[in-house]
Scaffold this motif. Sequence first.
Motif, PDB file in Angstrom:
ATOM      1  N   THR A 213       0.861  -1.178   0.000  1.00 59.54           N
ATOM      2  CA  THR A 213       0.000   0.000   0.000  1.00 59.54           C
ATOM      3  C   THR A 213       0.899   1.231   0.000  1.00 59.54           C
ATOM      4  N   LEU A 214       0.678   2.103  -0.956  1.00 60.83           N
ATOM      5  CA  LEU A 214       1.488   3.307  -1.117  1.00 60.83           C
ATOM      6  C   LEU A 214       0.644   4.516  -0.747  1.00 60.83           C
ATOM      7  N   PHE A 215       1.117   5.308   0.200  1.00 61.46           N
ATOM      8  CA  PHE A 215       0.418   6.516   0.610  1.00 61.46           C
ATOM      9  C   PHE A 215       1.107   7.722  -0.016  1.00 61.46           C
ATOM     10  N   GLU A 216       0.319   8.579  -0.644  1.00 62.00           N
ATOM     11  CA  GLU A 216       0.857   9.738  -1.344  1.00 62.00           C
ATOM     12  C   GLU A 216       0.254  11.027  -0.805  1.00 62.00           C
ATOM     13  N   ASP A 217       1.019  12.090  -0.911  1.00 59.50           N
ATOM     14  CA  ASP A 217       0.538  13.430  -0.602  1.00 59.50           C
ATOM     15  C   ASP A 217       0.899  14.322  -1.779  1.00 59.50           C
ATOM     16  N   ARG A 218      -0.110  14.873  -2.430  1.00 60.85           N
ATOM     17  CA  ARG A 218       0.110  15.697  -3.626  1.00 60.85           C
ATOM     18  C   ARG A 218       0.927  14.942  -4.678  1.00 60.85           C
ATOM     19  N   SER A 219       0.559  13.693  -4.896  1.00 62.69           N
ATOM     20  CA  SER A 219       1.145  12.819  -5.913  1.00 62.69           C
ATOM     21  C   SER A 219       2.553  12.329  -5.577  1.00 62.69           C
ATOM     22  N   ASP A 220       3.093  12.730  -4.443  1.00 69.30           N
ATOM     23  CA  ASP A 220       4.419  12.260  -4.035  1.00 69.30           C
ATOM     24  C   ASP A 220       4.276  11.193  -2.955  1.00 69.30           C
ATOM     25  N   PRO A 221       5.040  10.111  -3.053  1.00 66.30           N
ATOM     26  CA  PRO A 221       4.940   9.045  -2.043  1.00 66.30           C
ATOM     27  C   PRO A 221       5.502   9.503  -0.702  1.00 66.30           C
ATOM     28  N   ILE A 222       4.821   9.149   0.382  1.00 65.33           N
ATOM     29  CA  ILE A 222       5.311   9.497   1.715  1.00 65.33           C
ATOM     30  C   ILE A 222       5.622   8.251   2.541  1.00 65.33           C
ATOM     31  N   VAL A 223       5.034   7.101   2.196  1.00 66.56           N
ATOM     32  CA  VAL A 223       5.356   5.851   2.886  1.00 66.56           C
ATOM     33  C   VAL A 223       4.778   4.701   2.072  1.00 66.56           C
ATOM     34  N   VAL A 224       5.435   3.570   2.124  1.00 61.74           N
ATOM     35  CA  VAL A 224       4.878   2.345   1.555  1.00 61.74           C
ATOM     36  C   VAL A 224       4.794   1.330   2.682  1.00 61.74           C
ATOM     37  N   VAL A 225       3.680   0.597   2.714  1.00 60.19           N
ATOM     38  CA  VAL A 225       3.428  -0.345   3.800  1.00 60.19           C
ATOM     39  C   VAL A 225       3.307  -1.752   3.223  1.00 60.19           C
ATOM     40  N   LEU A 226       4.065  -2.672   3.802  1.00 63.61           N
ATOM     41  CA  LEU A 226       3.975  -4.084   3.453  1.00 63.61           C
ATOM     42  C   LEU A 226       3.295  -4.777   4.628  1.00 63.61           C
ATOM     43  N   ARG A 227       2.135  -5.349   4.386  1.00 58.67           N
ATOM     44  CA  ARG A 227       1.350  -5.931   5.475  1.00 58.67           C
ATOM     45  C   ARG A 227       1.503  -7.445   5.502  1.00 58.67           C
ATOM     46  N   HIS A 228       1.722  -7.955   6.715  1.00 56.99           N
ATOM     47  CA  HIS A 228       1.875  -9.391   6.920  1.00 56.99           C
ATOM     48  C   HIS A 228       0.920  -9.820   8.028  1.00 56.99           C
ATOM     49  N   HIS A 229       0.824 -11.122   8.246  1.00 61.73           N
ATOM     50  CA  HIS A 229      -0.092 -11.613   9.283  1.00 61.73           C
ATOM     51  C   HIS A 229       0.329 -11.151  10.673  1.00 61.73           C
ATOM     52  N   HIS A 230       1.635 -11.020  10.903  1.00 58.22           N
ATOM     53  CA  HIS A 230       2.110 -10.751  12.257  1.00 58.22           C
ATOM     54  C   HIS A 230       2.743  -9.365  12.420  1.00 58.22           C
ATOM     55  N   CYS A 231       2.838  -8.593  11.360  1.00 62.29           N
ATOM     56  CA  CYS A 231       3.451  -7.271  11.491  1.00 62.29           C
ATOM     57  C   CYS A 231       3.172  -6.435  10.244  1.00 62.29           C
ATOM     58  N   ASN A 232       3.413  -5.156  10.362  1.00 62.25           N
ATOM     59  CA  ASN A 232       3.401  -4.233   9.231  1.00 62.25           C
ATOM     60  C   ASN A 232       4.794  -3.631   9.101  1.00 62.25           C
ATOM     61  N   THR A 233       5.297  -3.559   7.884  1.00 60.84           N
ATOM     62  CA  THR A 233       6.596  -2.944   7.634  1.00 60.84           C
ATOM     63  C   THR A 233       6.364  -1.609   6.934  1.00 60.84           C
ATOM     64  N   TYR A 234       6.896  -0.542   7.524  1.00 62.32           N
ATOM     65  CA  TYR A 234       6.733   0.814   6.984  1.00 62.32           C
ATOM     66  C   TYR A 234       8.073   1.281   6.421  1.00 62.32           C
ATOM     67  N   LEU A 235       8.068   1.699   5.164  1.00 65.74           N
ATOM     68  CA  LEU A 235       9.292   2.111   4.488  1.00 65.74           C
ATOM     69  C   LEU A 235       9.182   3.565   4.039  1.00 65.74           C
ATOM     70  N   THR A 236      10.141   4.392   4.464  1.00 62.81           N
ATOM     71  CA  THR A 236      10.176   5.782   3.999  1.00 62.81           C
ATOM     72  C   THR A 236      11.523   6.140   3.391  1.00 62.81           C
ATOM     73  N   ASP A 237      12.401   5.157   3.252  1.00 62.79           N
ATOM     74  CA  ASP A 237      13.652   5.387   2.535  1.00 62.79           C
ATOM     75  C   ASP A 237      13.318   5.889   1.124  1.00 62.79           C
ATOM     76  N   ARG A 238      13.918   7.005   0.730  1.00 62.99           N
ATOM     77  CA  ARG A 238      13.518   7.658  -0.520  1.00 62.99           C
ATOM     78  C   ARG A 238      13.737   6.781  -1.749  1.00 62.99           C
ATOM     79  N   LYS A 239      14.796   5.988  -1.763  1.00 56.93           N
ATOM     80  CA  LYS A 239      15.033   5.108  -2.908  1.00 56.93           C
ATOM     81  C   LYS A 239      13.946   4.040  -3.002  1.00 56.93           C
ATOM     82  N   LEU A 240      13.548   3.500  -1.860  1.00 62.54           N
ATOM     83  CA  LEU A 240      12.498   2.491  -1.855  1.00 62.54           C
ATOM     84  C   LEU A 240      11.156   3.104  -2.243  1.00 62.54           C
TER      85      LEU A 240
END
Length: 275
Positions: A213-240
């Motif tokens: 799931t990619l969250f954007e603000d004004r068309s720019d990405p601010i975080v991507v979330v990878l959801r799993h059964h036991h955790c959520n991984t939040y990525l804000t590294d600009r390259k990722l």
Amino acid sequence: MPKPVICSPATVAVSSSLREARERRRIGLRRLAGKIGVRPATLSAWELGVRVAPATAVAWILGYLRVESAEYDRVMALATHAGDANLIDSSDAQLGHLLWTYEQLSSRVVEWAPSGIPELLQTRAYAERVLDKAVVEDDRRDMEQLSRQVRQQALDRGDRRYLFLVGDQALHGMDDLRNEQIEHIRAAAQLQHVTVRIVPPTETALKSIGAFTLFEDRSDPIVVVLRHHHCNTYLTDRKLLSRYHDTARTLLRRAFDESASTSALSASALIRAAG
């Protein structure tokens, strides 16, 4: 227009926790700022995640607000990771909390679901079947159902745009629930702020991309979330972020390139995709 500020997941989690703890005690921002000896503007910046609150200040605020020990330990653990670009959140008690916070910060949510119906498009029966297959504990099940309900209500309000990229494979299986589920997706796709595109089977490079799931603000990405059964991984590294942003655009182009894809999800297209 300046680009949105990308806040680290731990910073966002701490800021929202401070704000909610204060609001639970029904203490005004100016009053709390005076009690802990900082300017109201500084406390506001900490609560909004605009500035990183020092761990000592976080401890002081939580102590003054008399939060329970479990919450204190959770927030303080996050405060020590405020500078980390990425975060793995495995806290069952706060399941969906950070996800919801990022949703409120975004102007568009892009979700890629290669093999299952996106959570926000699931009927209650479909969602319960998914939880049954995952063998989820009762308390976590309740939290997941509540999180889904709150997020679905926000989707219905139209506060932001949603783009769902659904893999053709997701429309297969669960035969007894398929018709109801397809009708539910079609109804959601009629909302002006919701777009649903079916991504047909494609080359190996795209088949290997897991759900995100990619969250954007004004068309720019601010975080991507990878959801799993036991955790959520939040990525804000600009390259990722850039990589996932490009992937979402590639998936969308793939959906538009195929005749089986339709933004309105007509009955014939869905029958063809699901059949």
